[in-house]
Design an enzyme around this catalytic site. Structure first.
Site, PDB file in Angstrom:
ATOM      1  N   GLY A 176       0.845  -1.191   0.000  1.00 44.90           N
ATOM      2  CA  GLY A 176       0.000   0.000   0.000  1.00 44.90           C
ATOM      3  C   GLY A 176       0.873   1.232   0.000  1.00 44.90           C
ATOM      4  N   CYS A 177       0.439   2.257   0.670  1.00 46.71           N
ATOM      5  CA  CYS A 177       1.180   3.516   0.723  1.00 46.71           C
ATOM      6  C   CYS A 177       2.599   3.279   1.219  1.00 46.71           C
ATOM      7  CB  CYS A 177       0.459   4.491   1.646  1.00 46.71           C
ATOM      8  SG  CYS A 177       1.353   6.028   1.914  1.00 46.71           S
ATOM      9  N   PHE A 178       3.576   3.689   0.432  1.00 45.12           N
ATOM     10  CA  PHE A 178       4.957   3.419   0.845  1.00 45.12           C
ATOM     11  C   PHE A 178       5.376   4.192   2.079  1.00 45.12           C
ATOM     12  CE2 PHE A 178       6.157   5.854  -3.309  1.00 45.12           C
ATOM     13  CZ  PHE A 178       5.795   7.090  -2.778  1.00 45.12           C
TER      14      PHE A 178
END
Length: 172
Positions: free
Chosen positions: A9-11
């Site tokens: 997902g969001c890094f």
């Protein structure tokens, strides 16, 4: 030194679980798995490049073996969601383990099977295990975002539902 690459997902949310561990030499947020060379964040967030948001970890396997990286990776994600992660939706936010060696591939497959056999989730595990390809570092403002913008990071993470999911599903 070796490299490990994970999409979760969001890094921004995938950096802090791995940092400050003995043997972890560096973590870069970036893009991998797609068909566009040197993509920008604006291109990747449209979901049309084939790239995943990911982190690439440089580590010393004698101090921090790949198996330990996998043990840290799984509890950061919802491995049953093929549409993204938490509030971040789209193919660029899917989960994947990108292996750099045959040994990493085997260990990743074994860890995925271990998660499946634990029967924590009612839905199937959809996290892919893929061969590593070109990795493109994200723009500077994305690197160590949680340190550069702690208030925004904390608010975004809180609103995402990630921490509640982790607590409910992985801390048992």
């Amino acid at each position: 030194m070796q490299k490990a690459t994970f999409a979760g997902g969001c890094f921004w949310c995938m950096v802090s679980p791995f940092e400050e561990m003995p043997g972890i030499e560096g973590i870069i947020s970036g893009y991998t798995g797609g068909h566009i060379e040197n993509p920008t964040y604006e291109e990747v967030k449209k979901g049309t490049t084939g790239h995943y948001e990911a982190v690439q970890i440089t580590y010393n396997p004698e101090l921090f073996p790949y198996e330990k990286l996998l043990e840290l990776y799984w509890p950061q994600i919802d491995p049953t969601d093929d549409g993204g992660q938490f509030q971040d939706r789209g193919p660029q936010y899917r989960t994947a383990i990108f292996y750099h060696t045959e040994e990493q591939q085997n260990l990743a497959q074994q860890s995925k099977e271990k998660v499946r056999l634990a029967n924590v989730f009612k839905k199937p595990i959809v996290t892919e295990i893929l061969a590593a390809s070109s990795f493109y570092p994200a723009e500077d403002y994305h690197q160590d975002y949680h340190k550069k913008n702690p208030a925004h990071y904390k608010e975004d993470r809180k609103q995402s539902g990630r921490d509640e999911f982790i607590k409910e599903n992985w801390r048992k």
